[in-house]
Write an enzyme that holds these catalytic residues in place. Structure first.
Site, PDB file in Angstrom:
ATOM      1  N   CYS A 146       0.827  -1.216   0.000  1.00 49.05           N
ATOM      2  CA  CYS A 146       0.000   0.000   0.000  1.00 49.05           C
ATOM      3  C   CYS A 146       0.859   1.264   0.000  1.00 49.05           C
ATOM      4  CB  CYS A 146      -0.953   0.011   1.191  1.00 49.05           C
ATOM      5  SG  CYS A 146      -0.125   0.091   2.778  1.00 49.05           S
ATOM      6  N   CYS A 176      -2.615  -2.866   8.731  1.00 46.49           N
ATOM      7  CA  CYS A 176      -2.297  -1.512   9.206  1.00 46.49           C
ATOM      8  C   CYS A 176      -1.826  -1.556  10.663  1.00 46.49           C
ATOM      9  CB  CYS A 176      -3.512  -0.598   9.066  1.00 46.49           C
ATOM     10  SG  CYS A 176      -4.382  -0.785   7.496  1.00 46.49           S
TER      11      CYS A 176
END
Ligand code: FES
Length: 125
Positions: free
Chosen positions: A35, A104
């Site tokens: 990402c 995350c």
């Protein structure tokens, strides 16, 4: 059900401990190649206690919320305890993250581990 918990939204909108710690003695920076998000963690460790912590995250909302929560979880804690902090514990403290956003919280765990590693290198501990 809302995609994100209220805690995630709160830490995303009002992140705690954002910024640079000038007198940090452990700094860790990690990124996720997929990402492209980057997280930097600054630790000030004294007497084996995390006296202060700050972070800079260039990333998604979940990464910001995860880093913010992680700093709250480790501030004032002994290094031994901080070493054991997992991304799962961070996600749980946020009342959960969607499955596809769990990576995350992994960034937060890795950034802290990397900062501890830097501290060990600097101090030889
Ligand atoms: Fe990459 Fe959240 S999407 S850290």
């Amino acid at each position: 059900m809302a995609l994100y918990s209220e805690k995630v939204m709160d830490h995303f909108r009002n992140p705690r401990n954002v910024g640079v710690l000038e007198d940090a003695n452990g700094i860790g920076e990690v990124g996720n190649a997929k990402c492209g998000d980057i997280m930097k963690m600054y630790l000030k460790i004294e007497d084996d206690i995390v006296k202060d912590v700050k972070f800079e995250t260039f990333g998604c909302g979940s990464a910001i919320a995860s880093s913010s929560m992680a700093t709250e979880l480790i501030k004032g804690k002994p290094v031994d305890e901080v070493m054991k902090l997992t991304n799962k514990a961070v996600a749980e403290a946020l009342d959960g993250l969607p499955d596809y956003k769990m990576h995350c919280s992994v960034l937060a765990e890795e950034a802290i581990q990397s900062a501890l590693e830097d501290y060990r290198k600097r101090t030889g501990k």
